[in-house]
Design an enzyme around this catalytic site. Structure first.
Site, short mmCIF file in Angstrom:
data_model
loop_
_atom_site.label_atom_id
_atom_site.label_comp_id
_atom_site.label_asym_id
_atom_site.label_seq_id
_atom_site.Cartn_x
_atom_site.Cartn_y
_atom_site.Cartn_z
N GLY A 14 35.99 37.99 -17.70
CA GLY A 14 34.90 37.17 -18.23
C GLY A 14 35.30 36.04 -19.15
O GLY A 14 34.52 35.64 -20.01
N MET A 92 33.65 39.33 -7.63
CA MET A 92 34.57 39.57 -6.53
C MET A 92 33.91 40.05 -5.23
O MET A 92 34.49 40.82 -4.48
CB MET A 92 35.64 40.59 -6.97
CG MET A 92 36.46 40.13 -8.15
SD MET A 92 37.28 38.54 -7.86
CE MET A 92 38.56 39.06 -6.73
N ARG A 93 32.69 39.59 -4.98
CA ARG A 93 32.01 39.96 -3.74
C ARG A 93 31.51 38.72 -3.04
O ARG A 93 31.07 37.78 -3.69
CB ARG A 93 30.77 40.82 -4.02
CG ARG A 93 31.11 42.20 -4.25
CD ARG A 93 29.98 43.03 -4.79
NE ARG A 93 30.61 44.24 -5.20
CZ ARG A 93 30.87 45.26 -4.39
NH1 ARG A 93 30.42 45.25 -3.16
NH2 ARG A 93 31.53 46.30 -4.81
N LEU A 95 28.70 37.01 -1.15
CA LEU A 95 27.25 37.21 -1.07
C LEU A 95 26.71 36.63 0.24
O LEU A 95 27.18 35.60 0.71
CB LEU A 95 26.58 36.55 -2.28
CG LEU A 95 26.95 37.21 -3.61
CD1 LEU A 95 26.67 36.28 -4.78
CD2 LEU A 95 26.21 38.53 -3.77
N ASN A 109 30.11 28.29 -8.14
CA ASN A 109 31.28 29.16 -8.27
C ASN A 109 32.42 28.35 -8.84
O ASN A 109 32.47 27.12 -8.68
CB ASN A 109 31.67 29.72 -6.90
CG ASN A 109 32.85 30.67 -6.97
OD1 ASN A 109 32.97 31.48 -7.90
ND2 ASN A 109 33.76 30.57 -6.01
N HIS A 111 36.64 28.27 -8.63
CA HIS A 111 37.75 28.81 -7.84
C HIS A 111 39.06 28.21 -8.36
O HIS A 111 39.14 27.00 -8.59
CB HIS A 111 37.54 28.47 -6.36
CG HIS A 111 38.59 29.07 -5.48
ND1 HIS A 111 38.61 30.41 -5.16
CD2 HIS A 111 39.68 28.52 -4.89
CE1 HIS A 111 39.66 30.66 -4.40
NE2 HIS A 111 40.33 29.53 -4.22
N GLU A 144 27.26 29.61 2.66
CA GLU A 144 27.46 30.93 3.26
C GLU A 144 28.92 31.28 3.52
O GLU A 144 29.25 32.41 3.82
CB GLU A 144 26.63 31.02 4.54
CG GLU A 144 25.17 31.30 4.20
CD GLU A 144 24.19 30.57 5.10
OE1 GLU A 144 24.47 30.48 6.31
OE2 GLU A 144 23.17 30.08 4.59
N GLY A 145 29.82 30.31 3.39
CA GLY A 145 31.24 30.60 3.61
C GLY A 145 31.91 31.08 2.33
O GLY A 145 31.28 31.22 1.29
N VAL A 146 33.21 31.33 2.46
CA VAL A 146 33.98 31.74 1.28
C VAL A 146 34.67 30.50 0.70
O VAL A 146 35.57 29.93 1.33
CB VAL A 146 35.02 32.82 1.65
CG1 VAL A 146 35.89 33.18 0.45
CG2 VAL A 146 34.32 34.06 2.18
C1 GRF Z 1 38.98 32.79 -12.47
O1 GRF Z 1 40.31 32.44 -12.20
C2 GRF Z 1 38.04 32.12 -11.51
O2 GRF Z 1 38.49 30.87 -11.07
C3 GRF Z 1 38.03 33.09 -10.35
O3 GRF Z 1 38.09 34.36 -10.93
C4 GRF Z 1 38.72 34.26 -12.21
C5 GRF Z 1 37.76 34.83 -13.20
O4 GRF Z 1 38.32 34.91 -14.48
N1 GRF Z 1 36.88 32.90 -9.50
P1 GRF Z 1 37.42 35.33 -15.70
O5 GRF Z 1 36.78 36.67 -15.36
O6 GRF Z 1 36.38 34.27 -15.90
O7 GRF Z 1 38.36 35.43 -16.86
#
Ligand code: GRF
Length: 214
Positions: A14, A92-93, A95, A109, A111, A144-146
């Site tokens: 987090g 980590m899912r 959706l 999101n 990434h 809808e993709g990853v």
């Molecule tokens: C981050 O690297 C983010 O880019 C990825 O998951 C990680 C989450 O880190 N989607 P945190 O839980 O915010 O520290």
């Protein structure tokens, strides 16, 4: 200017949630996190939210027999709060449309790569193994993709020859903590427009370099 109401979905430590909470608290962004949901009981992110007095929920996937039922539960919890945007921050899912149609608000999101390179898990490791000279992070709308939705902002970091997955992840993470709050602020100012795949940042100059490297 409207104060944005955010829901945040998390699974782990987090740190991005923390960066957003800090920016809200410090008045750098005109937003508040009104609910945090996790699929992991022990997510540090839940503790961070609780500390700030934010309603926080562990929604246990094991209690649902199908993904659809699980997502419907998430939707029910989120929709019991009024939210403007939903942020995935290390959730980590993947959706499905059941979730996206259910919440009826845009999803974002973050990434840890320069999309469209290195989607999915272990993006930093993928970047190192590929041998790129630059990587970074991307905030994008979720489709809808990853990791395939329209890109809002990206930040670039160098990759050094002696980098490990850990050192590169740390360098990228520093940028993540700057970029996600910045996007939230742009949203609260009504400066982000999405036309198909293209995202326009109103008043931020027209060169992609300026938008990307800011
Ligand atoms: C981050 O690297 C983010 O880019 C990825 O998951 C990680 C989450 O880190 N989607 P945190 O839980 O915010 O520290």
């Amino acid at each position: 200017m409207k104060r944005l109401r955010l829901a945040v979905l998390v699974s782990g430590r987090g740190s991005n949630l923390q960066a957003i909470l800090k920016a809200c608290k410090g008045g750098q962004i005109n937003a508040e996190v009104v609910v945090v949901l996790s699929d992991q009981e022990n997510a540090v992110a839940l503790e961070r939210a609780k500390k700030e007095g934010i309603p926080s929920f562990w929604v246990n996937p094991a209690e649902f027999s199908t993904k659809k039922e699980y997502e419907e539960k998430l939707v029910q919890v989120i929709n019991s709060f009024t939210v403007d945007y939903l942020l995935l921050a290390g959730f980590m899912r993947v959706l499905s449309t059941v979730f996206m149609r259910g919440v009826k608000v845009p999803l974002l999101n973050i990434h840890p790569s320069l999309l469209p390179a290195f989607t999915g898990l272990h993006a930093q490791r993928q970047a190192l193994e590929y041998g790129v000279r630059y990587s970074g992070c991307t905030v994008h709308f979720v489709d809808e993709g990853v990791d395939t939705g329209p890109i809002i902002l990206q930040a670039v970091v160098p990759v050094y020859p002696n980098d490990t997955e850990e050192s590169l992840s740390q360098r990228i993470l520093q940028e993540e903590h700057r970029l996600y709050p910045k996007v939230v602020q742009l949203l609260s100012e009504g400066k982000i427009r999405c036309e198909g795949r293209k995202v326009m940042i109103i008043g931020e100059g027209q060169t992609s370099e300026k938008i990307c490297l800011n």
